[in-house]
Design an enzyme around this catalytic site. Structure first.
Site, short mmCIF file in Angstrom:
data_model
loop_
_atom_site.label_atom_id
_atom_site.label_comp_id
_atom_site.label_asym_id
_atom_site.label_seq_id
_atom_site.Cartn_x
_atom_site.Cartn_y
_atom_site.Cartn_z
N ARG A 34 0.85 -1.19 0.00
CA ARG A 34 0.00 0.00 0.00
C ARG A 34 0.88 1.24 0.00
O ARG A 34 0.62 2.23 -0.67
CB ARG A 34 -0.96 0.01 1.20
CG ARG A 34 -1.64 1.37 1.38
CD ARG A 34 -2.94 1.34 2.17
NE ARG A 34 -2.92 0.47 3.32
CZ ARG A 34 -2.27 0.70 4.46
NH1 ARG A 34 -1.57 1.81 4.63
NH2 ARG A 34 -2.30 -0.17 5.44
N TYR A 86 -16.68 17.29 -14.75
CA TYR A 86 -17.04 15.88 -14.71
C TYR A 86 -18.07 15.64 -13.61
O TYR A 86 -17.87 16.08 -12.47
CB TYR A 86 -15.76 15.07 -14.45
CG TYR A 86 -16.00 13.60 -14.32
CD1 TYR A 86 -16.47 12.87 -15.41
CD2 TYR A 86 -15.77 12.94 -13.13
CE1 TYR A 86 -16.70 11.52 -15.30
CE2 TYR A 86 -16.00 11.58 -13.01
CZ TYR A 86 -16.47 10.88 -14.10
OH TYR A 86 -16.71 9.54 -13.98
N ASP A 157 -7.62 19.35 -13.71
CA ASP A 157 -7.94 18.02 -14.21
C ASP A 157 -7.67 18.03 -15.71
O ASP A 157 -8.39 18.65 -16.48
CB ASP A 157 -9.41 17.70 -13.91
CG ASP A 157 -9.84 16.31 -14.40
OD1 ASP A 157 -9.17 15.77 -15.30
OD2 ASP A 157 -10.85 15.79 -13.89
N LYS A 182 -8.78 7.06 -19.00
CA LYS A 182 -9.16 7.64 -20.27
C LYS A 182 -7.97 7.61 -21.24
O LYS A 182 -7.49 6.56 -21.55
CB LYS A 182 -9.70 9.05 -20.03
CG LYS A 182 -10.68 9.14 -18.84
CD LYS A 182 -11.97 8.37 -19.05
CE LYS A 182 -12.80 8.27 -17.78
NZ LYS A 182 -13.12 9.54 -17.14
#
Ligand SMILES: *Cc1c(COP(=O)(O)O)cnc(C)c1O
Length: 372
Positions: A34, A86, A157, A182
Protein backbone atom coordinates in the site's frame (compact mmCIF):
# COMPACT_ATOMS: atom_id res chain seq x y z
CA UNK A 1 15.92 1.23 -19.43
CA UNK A 2 16.62 -2.38 -18.47
CA UNK A 3 15.33 -3.40 -15.07
CA UNK A 4 18.26 -3.66 -12.63
CA UNK A 5 17.68 -7.04 -10.95
CA UNK A 6 17.21 -9.18 -14.07
CA UNK A 7 17.77 -6.98 -17.11
CA UNK A 8 14.08 -7.31 -18.06
CA UNK A 9 13.37 -4.64 -20.69
CA UNK A 10 9.85 -4.08 -19.40
CA UNK A 11 9.11 -3.28 -15.76
CA UNK A 12 7.74 -6.48 -14.17
CA UNK A 13 4.36 -6.75 -12.45
CA UNK A 14 5.32 -7.03 -8.78
CA UNK A 15 2.29 -9.00 -7.67
CA UNK A 16 3.22 -8.93 -4.01
CA UNK A 17 1.64 -7.32 -0.97
CA UNK A 18 4.77 -7.33 1.18
CA UNK A 19 8.57 -7.30 0.99
CA UNK A 20 11.01 -9.33 3.05
CA UNK A 21 13.30 -7.28 5.28
CA UNK A 22 16.90 -8.29 5.94
CA UNK A 23 16.88 -6.90 9.48
CA UNK A 24 14.10 -4.98 11.18
CA UNK A 25 13.61 -1.78 9.19
CA UNK A 26 16.29 -2.76 6.65
CA UNK A 27 14.94 -3.21 3.11
CA UNK A 28 15.36 -2.08 -0.49
CA UNK A 29 12.94 0.84 -0.19
CA UNK A 30 9.79 -1.26 -0.16
CA UNK A 31 8.10 -2.72 2.91
CA UNK A 32 4.37 -2.96 2.25
CA UNK A 33 2.60 -2.56 -1.10
CA UNK A 34 0.00 0.00 0.00
CA UNK A 35 2.90 2.30 0.87
CA UNK A 36 4.88 1.55 -2.29
CA UNK A 37 5.14 -1.08 -5.01
CA UNK A 38 7.88 -1.07 -7.68
CA UNK A 39 5.43 -1.40 -10.60
CA UNK A 40 3.46 1.52 -9.25
CA UNK A 41 6.64 3.53 -8.65
CA UNK A 42 7.59 3.03 -12.31
CA UNK A 43 4.13 4.24 -13.41
CA UNK A 44 4.40 7.29 -11.16
CA UNK A 45 7.78 8.23 -12.61
CA UNK A 46 6.59 7.66 -16.18
CA UNK A 47 3.46 9.81 -15.86
CA UNK A 48 5.24 12.59 -13.94
CA UNK A 49 7.70 12.84 -16.82
CA UNK A 50 4.85 13.15 -19.35
CA UNK A 51 3.63 16.27 -17.51
CA UNK A 52 7.19 17.53 -16.95
CA UNK A 53 6.47 17.25 -13.24
CA UNK A 54 8.85 16.08 -10.53
CA UNK A 55 6.53 13.69 -8.70
CA UNK A 56 3.57 11.46 -9.54
CA UNK A 57 1.27 9.81 -7.01
CA UNK A 58 -0.94 7.05 -8.46
CA UNK A 59 -4.42 6.08 -7.33
CA UNK A 60 -6.97 3.36 -8.03
CA UNK A 61 -9.22 5.76 -9.98
CA UNK A 62 -9.44 9.33 -11.18
CA UNK A 63 -11.87 10.20 -8.40
CA UNK A 64 -9.47 8.73 -5.82
CA UNK A 65 -6.77 11.07 -7.20
CA UNK A 66 -9.21 14.00 -6.99
CA UNK A 67 -10.08 12.98 -3.47
CA UNK A 68 -6.40 12.96 -2.50
CA UNK A 69 -6.09 16.58 -3.66
CA UNK A 70 -9.09 17.47 -1.47
CA UNK A 71 -7.28 15.69 1.39
CA UNK A 72 -4.79 18.59 1.26
CA UNK A 73 -7.55 20.75 2.79
CA UNK A 74 -9.16 20.94 6.22
CA UNK A 75 -12.66 21.72 7.48
CA UNK A 76 -13.46 25.41 7.03
CA UNK A 77 -11.50 25.70 3.79
CA UNK A 78 -13.11 27.00 0.63
CA UNK A 79 -12.74 25.72 -2.93
CA UNK A 80 -13.54 27.55 -6.17
CA UNK A 81 -14.62 25.06 -8.81
CA UNK A 82 -15.26 25.42 -12.55
CA UNK A 83 -18.98 24.87 -13.15
CA UNK A 84 -18.71 22.71 -16.29
CA UNK A 85 -17.04 19.65 -14.90
CA UNK A 86 -17.04 15.88 -14.71
CA UNK A 87 -20.23 14.71 -13.01
CA UNK A 88 -18.36 12.41 -10.63
CA UNK A 89 -16.20 15.29 -9.44
CA UNK A 90 -19.31 17.37 -8.80
CA UNK A 91 -20.82 14.46 -6.85
CA UNK A 92 -17.62 13.96 -4.83
CA UNK A 93 -17.48 17.64 -3.88
CA UNK A 94 -21.19 18.30 -3.30
CA UNK A 95 -22.32 14.99 -1.79
CA UNK A 96 -19.22 13.86 0.09
CA UNK A 97 -16.76 16.62 0.96
CA UNK A 98 -19.41 19.29 1.55
CA UNK A 99 -20.43 17.11 4.53
CA UNK A 100 -16.93 17.45 5.98
CA UNK A 101 -17.04 21.20 6.43
CA UNK A 102 -15.52 22.17 3.10
CA UNK A 103 -17.25 24.85 1.09
CA UNK A 104 -17.45 24.82 -2.72
CA UNK A 105 -18.36 27.71 -5.01
CA UNK A 106 -19.04 26.89 -8.67
CA UNK A 107 -18.22 29.53 -11.26
CA UNK A 108 -17.89 29.82 -15.01
CA UNK A 109 -14.10 29.79 -15.23
CA UNK A 110 -14.08 31.40 -18.65
CA UNK A 111 -15.24 34.53 -16.78
CA UNK A 112 -12.09 35.69 -14.94
CA UNK A 113 -13.95 38.43 -13.07
CA UNK A 114 -16.31 35.78 -11.67
CA UNK A 115 -13.35 33.69 -10.53
CA UNK A 116 -11.71 36.70 -8.89
CA UNK A 117 -14.97 37.55 -7.11
CA UNK A 118 -15.37 33.97 -5.86
CA UNK A 119 -11.91 33.79 -4.21
CA UNK A 120 -12.18 34.43 -0.45
CA UNK A 121 -9.62 34.69 2.37
CA UNK A 122 -10.23 31.01 3.26
CA UNK A 123 -9.96 29.80 -0.35
CA UNK A 124 -7.30 27.08 -0.39
CA UNK A 125 -7.91 25.50 -3.77
CA UNK A 126 -9.05 26.44 -7.25
CA UNK A 127 -10.17 23.33 -9.13
CA UNK A 128 -10.60 23.45 -12.85
CA UNK A 129 -11.01 21.30 -15.89
CA UNK A 130 -10.09 22.40 -19.39
CA UNK A 131 -11.38 21.61 -21.91
CA UNK A 132 -14.53 21.41 -19.83
CA UNK A 133 -16.89 18.52 -19.75
CA UNK A 134 -18.97 18.01 -21.91
CA UNK A 135 -19.25 21.44 -23.56
CA UNK A 136 -15.50 21.67 -24.28
CA UNK A 137 -15.16 25.24 -23.05
CA UNK A 138 -11.64 26.54 -22.43
CA UNK A 139 -10.31 27.93 -19.21
CA UNK A 140 -7.23 30.14 -19.33
CA UNK A 141 -4.93 28.30 -16.91
CA UNK A 142 -2.27 30.99 -16.86
CA UNK A 143 -4.79 33.75 -16.14
CA UNK A 144 -6.41 31.73 -13.32
CA UNK A 145 -2.99 31.05 -11.78
CA UNK A 146 -2.31 34.80 -11.81
CA UNK A 147 -5.35 35.30 -9.52
CA UNK A 148 -3.95 32.90 -6.93
CA UNK A 149 -2.96 34.35 -3.56
CA UNK A 150 -0.21 33.06 -1.24
CA UNK A 151 -0.80 29.47 -0.15
CA UNK A 152 -3.66 28.95 -2.61
CA UNK A 153 -3.37 25.89 -4.83
CA UNK A 154 -4.51 25.64 -8.44
CA UNK A 155 -5.32 22.08 -9.52
CA UNK A 156 -6.14 21.16 -13.11
CA UNK A 157 -7.94 18.02 -14.21
CA UNK A 158 -6.11 17.44 -17.50
CA UNK A 159 -7.91 14.22 -18.46
CA UNK A 160 -9.53 15.55 -21.65
CA UNK A 161 -6.47 17.17 -23.21
CA UNK A 162 -3.90 14.61 -22.00
CA UNK A 163 -0.30 15.69 -21.39
CA UNK A 164 0.33 15.32 -25.10
CA UNK A 165 -1.72 18.41 -25.92
CA UNK A 166 -1.61 20.46 -22.71
CA UNK A 167 0.78 20.73 -19.78
CA UNK A 168 -0.79 22.73 -16.94
CA UNK A 169 2.29 22.71 -14.64
CA UNK A 170 4.20 24.69 -17.26
CA UNK A 171 1.33 27.21 -17.27
CA UNK A 172 1.60 27.71 -13.51
CA UNK A 173 -0.70 25.07 -11.99
CA UNK A 174 0.42 23.42 -8.72
CA UNK A 175 -1.15 20.00 -9.29
CA UNK A 176 -2.37 18.11 -12.33
CA UNK A 177 -4.85 15.27 -12.00
CA UNK A 178 -5.74 12.63 -14.56
CA UNK A 179 -8.21 9.86 -14.80
CA UNK A 180 -5.72 7.47 -16.42
CA UNK A 181 -8.77 5.34 -17.28
CA UNK A 182 -9.16 7.64 -20.27
CA UNK A 183 -6.48 8.76 -22.76
CA UNK A 184 -3.40 7.84 -20.72
CA UNK A 185 -4.40 4.18 -20.34
CA UNK A 186 -6.10 4.46 -23.69
CA UNK A 187 -7.44 0.92 -24.14
CA UNK A 188 -10.55 0.88 -21.94
CA UNK A 189 -9.08 -1.92 -19.84
CA UNK A 190 -8.01 -0.34 -16.53
CA UNK A 191 -9.38 2.23 -14.09
CA UNK A 192 -6.82 4.55 -12.49
CA UNK A 193 -5.81 8.06 -11.52
CA UNK A 194 -2.71 10.14 -10.92
CA UNK A 195 -1.83 13.43 -9.26
CA UNK A 196 1.36 15.12 -10.47
CA UNK A 197 3.19 18.06 -8.91
CA UNK A 198 6.63 19.65 -8.72
CA UNK A 199 5.96 21.08 -5.26
CA UNK A 200 7.71 18.92 -2.60
CA UNK A 201 5.26 19.92 0.16
CA UNK A 202 2.23 18.99 -1.94
CA UNK A 203 3.91 15.77 -2.93
CA UNK A 204 4.59 14.90 0.73
CA UNK A 205 0.95 15.44 1.60
CA UNK A 206 -0.32 13.47 -1.41
CA UNK A 207 2.03 10.58 -0.57
CA UNK A 208 0.92 10.67 3.05
CA UNK A 209 -2.75 10.51 2.06
CA UNK A 210 -2.13 7.87 -0.60
CA UNK A 211 -0.81 5.62 2.14
CA UNK A 212 -3.14 6.77 4.93
CA UNK A 213 -6.39 6.67 2.93
CA UNK A 214 -5.23 3.77 0.77
CA UNK A 215 -6.82 4.22 -2.67
CA UNK A 216 -3.86 2.66 -4.48
CA UNK A 217 -3.87 0.83 -7.84
CA UNK A 218 -2.88 -2.83 -7.92
CA UNK A 219 0.34 -3.73 -9.74
CA UNK A 220 -1.42 -5.25 -12.71
CA UNK A 221 -3.52 -2.13 -13.36
CA UNK A 222 -0.42 0.02 -12.88
CA UNK A 223 1.35 -2.07 -15.50
CA UNK A 224 -1.54 -1.89 -18.00
CA UNK A 225 -1.68 1.88 -17.58
CA UNK A 226 2.06 2.13 -18.10
CA UNK A 227 1.83 0.06 -21.27
CA UNK A 228 -1.00 2.22 -22.58
CA UNK A 229 0.85 5.45 -21.84
CA UNK A 230 3.77 4.40 -24.03
CA UNK A 231 1.65 4.99 -27.14
CA UNK A 232 -0.09 8.16 -25.92
CA UNK A 233 1.55 10.41 -28.50
CA UNK A 234 0.66 8.37 -31.56
CA UNK A 235 -2.85 7.66 -30.31
CA UNK A 236 -3.51 11.35 -29.58
CA UNK A 237 -2.45 12.36 -33.08
CA UNK A 238 -4.90 9.85 -34.56
CA UNK A 239 -7.71 10.83 -32.15
CA UNK A 240 -7.29 14.43 -33.17
CA UNK A 241 -7.07 13.68 -36.87
CA UNK A 242 -10.33 11.72 -36.74
CA UNK A 243 -12.07 14.18 -34.41
CA UNK A 244 -11.38 17.05 -36.82
CA UNK A 245 -12.90 15.11 -39.71
CA UNK A 246 -15.92 14.18 -37.60
CA UNK A 247 -16.38 17.76 -36.36
CA UNK A 248 -16.10 19.13 -39.92
CA UNK A 249 -18.63 16.59 -41.16
CA UNK A 250 -21.09 17.42 -38.38
CA UNK A 251 -20.67 21.16 -38.82
CA UNK A 252 -21.42 20.93 -42.53
CA UNK A 253 -24.55 18.78 -42.04
CA UNK A 254 -27.97 20.48 -42.08
CA UNK A 255 -29.38 18.00 -39.58
CA UNK A 256 -26.89 19.17 -36.94
CA UNK A 257 -27.78 22.25 -34.96
CA UNK A 258 -24.56 22.81 -33.04
CA UNK A 259 -21.08 21.31 -32.81
CA UNK A 260 -18.68 21.76 -29.91
CA UNK A 261 -15.08 21.16 -30.92
CA UNK A 262 -12.35 23.63 -29.97
CA UNK A 263 -10.49 23.03 -33.22
CA UNK A 264 -13.33 24.53 -35.28
CA UNK A 265 -12.65 28.12 -36.26
CA UNK A 266 -16.28 28.81 -35.32
CA UNK A 267 -15.48 27.87 -31.69
CA UNK A 268 -15.64 31.09 -29.64
CA UNK A 269 -12.43 30.25 -27.79
CA UNK A 270 -10.42 28.95 -30.70
CA UNK A 271 -7.62 31.46 -30.00
CA UNK A 272 -7.22 30.48 -26.37
CA UNK A 273 -7.32 26.81 -27.31
CA UNK A 274 -4.60 27.39 -29.88
CA UNK A 275 -2.45 29.31 -27.36
CA UNK A 276 -2.81 26.91 -24.45
CA UNK A 277 -2.87 23.58 -26.23
CA UNK A 278 -0.75 22.09 -28.96
CA UNK A 279 -3.80 20.23 -30.34
CA UNK A 280 -7.53 20.01 -29.81
CA UNK A 281 -8.01 16.42 -28.77
CA UNK A 282 -10.53 13.76 -29.65
CA UNK A 283 -13.77 14.82 -27.95
CA UNK A 284 -16.65 16.26 -29.96
CA UNK A 285 -20.11 17.19 -28.63
CA UNK A 286 -23.11 18.09 -30.76
CA UNK A 287 -26.84 18.73 -30.86
CA UNK A 288 -29.06 17.46 -33.68
CA UNK A 289 -31.94 19.46 -35.12
CA UNK A 290 -35.45 18.45 -34.10
CA UNK A 291 -36.82 17.26 -30.78
CA UNK A 292 -34.42 16.40 -27.96
CA UNK A 293 -35.55 12.74 -27.95
CA UNK A 294 -33.84 12.37 -31.30
CA UNK A 295 -30.54 12.21 -29.41
CA UNK A 296 -31.66 9.06 -27.55
CA UNK A 297 -32.85 7.46 -30.78
CA UNK A 298 -29.58 8.38 -32.50
CA UNK A 299 -27.32 7.12 -29.73
CA UNK A 300 -28.24 3.46 -30.06
CA UNK A 301 -28.10 3.34 -33.86
CA UNK A 302 -24.34 3.50 -34.22
CA UNK A 303 -22.27 0.65 -35.56
CA UNK A 304 -18.73 1.74 -34.73
CA UNK A 305 -19.48 4.09 -31.83
CA UNK A 306 -20.32 2.00 -28.75
CA UNK A 307 -22.95 3.52 -26.49
CA UNK A 308 -20.92 3.71 -23.30
CA UNK A 309 -19.66 5.84 -20.44
CA UNK A 310 -15.99 6.82 -20.39
CA UNK A 311 -13.77 8.17 -23.13
CA UNK A 312 -10.23 8.20 -24.42
CA UNK A 313 -9.93 4.59 -25.55
CA UNK A 314 -8.91 3.63 -29.06
CA UNK A 315 -12.49 2.60 -29.89
CA UNK A 316 -15.10 5.27 -30.56
CA UNK A 317 -17.82 5.83 -27.99
CA UNK A 318 -21.02 7.84 -27.96
CA UNK A 319 -22.69 9.02 -24.80
CA UNK A 320 -25.77 10.96 -23.76
CA UNK A 321 -24.34 13.17 -20.97
CA UNK A 322 -27.66 14.17 -19.38
CA UNK A 323 -28.62 10.53 -18.78
CA UNK A 324 -25.14 9.05 -18.40
CA UNK A 325 -21.95 10.87 -17.33
CA UNK A 326 -23.79 13.90 -15.91
CA UNK A 327 -26.84 12.11 -14.53
CA UNK A 328 -25.67 12.87 -10.99
CA UNK A 329 -26.14 16.63 -11.56
CA UNK A 330 -29.73 17.78 -10.86
CA UNK A 331 -31.72 18.51 -14.05
CA UNK A 332 -32.19 22.27 -13.50
CA UNK A 333 -28.48 22.64 -12.72
CA UNK A 334 -27.58 20.60 -15.81
CA UNK A 335 -29.78 22.64 -18.11
CA UNK A 336 -28.46 25.87 -16.67
CA UNK A 337 -25.01 24.68 -17.75
CA UNK A 338 -26.19 23.82 -21.26
CA UNK A 339 -26.20 20.03 -20.81
CA UNK A 340 -29.59 19.54 -22.43
CA UNK A 341 -31.32 16.26 -23.23
CA UNK A 342 -30.43 16.85 -26.88
CA UNK A 343 -26.67 16.88 -26.32
CA UNK A 344 -24.55 13.96 -27.52
CA UNK A 345 -20.86 13.47 -26.83
CA UNK A 346 -18.41 11.50 -28.95
CA UNK A 347 -15.09 10.10 -27.90
CA UNK A 348 -13.62 9.71 -31.36
CA UNK A 349 -11.42 6.64 -31.60
CA UNK A 350 -8.62 5.71 -33.98
CA UNK A 351 -10.63 3.57 -36.40
CA UNK A 352 -10.80 4.48 -40.09
CA UNK A 353 -12.21 8.01 -40.21
CA UNK A 354 -14.37 7.30 -43.27
CA UNK A 355 -16.11 4.48 -41.38
CA UNK A 356 -16.81 6.80 -38.45
CA UNK A 357 -18.24 9.54 -40.66
CA UNK A 358 -20.35 7.01 -42.58
CA UNK A 359 -21.66 5.67 -39.27
CA UNK A 360 -22.75 9.16 -38.20
CA UNK A 361 -24.28 9.88 -41.60
CA UNK A 362 -26.34 6.69 -41.52
CA UNK A 363 -27.70 7.43 -38.04
CA UNK A 364 -28.49 11.02 -39.01
CA UNK A 365 -30.45 9.81 -42.04
CA UNK A 366 -32.23 7.10 -40.09
CA UNK A 367 -33.34 9.44 -37.33
CA UNK A 368 -34.33 12.17 -39.82
CA UNK A 369 -36.77 9.71 -41.45
CA UNK A 370 -38.22 8.70 -38.10
CA UNK A 371 -38.94 12.31 -37.33
CA UNK A 372 -40.81 13.08 -40.53
C1 LIG B 1 -13.51 9.92 -15.84
C2 LIG B 1 -13.10 11.23 -15.33
C3 LIG B 1 -12.78 11.41 -13.98
C4 LIG B 1 -12.91 10.29 -12.96
O1 LIG B 1 -12.03 9.25 -13.21
P1 LIG B 1 -12.30 7.71 -12.84
O2 LIG B 1 -11.08 7.04 -13.32
O3 LIG B 1 -13.55 7.30 -13.57
O4 LIG B 1 -12.49 7.67 -11.37
C5 LIG B 1 -12.36 12.65 -13.57
N1 LIG B 1 -12.26 13.68 -14.43
C6 LIG B 1 -12.56 13.54 -15.74
C7 LIG B 1 -12.43 14.72 -16.64
C8 LIG B 1 -13.00 12.31 -16.23
O5 LIG B 1 -13.32 12.21 -17.52
Amino acid sequence: MAYPTTGATIVPIYQTSTFTQTRVGEHKGYDYARTANPTRSALEAQLASLENGDFGVAFSSGVAATSAVINLLSAGDHVVVGDDLYGGTYRLFSKVYARYGLEFTYVDMSDLAAVRAAIKPNTQLVWLETPTHPLLKRVDIKAICALRGPGQIVAVDNTFASPYFQQPLALGADVVVHSTTKYIGGHSDAVGGIAITSDPAIRESLKFHQNAVGGVPGPHDAWLTMRGAKTLAIRMREHEHNARLVADFLESNDEVEKVYYPGLLSHPQHDLAARQMSGFGGMVSFVLTGPQERALDFAHRMKYFSLAESLGGIESLICHPARMTHGSIPKEERERRGITDGLLRLSVGIEDADDLVADLRTAIEATALVRR
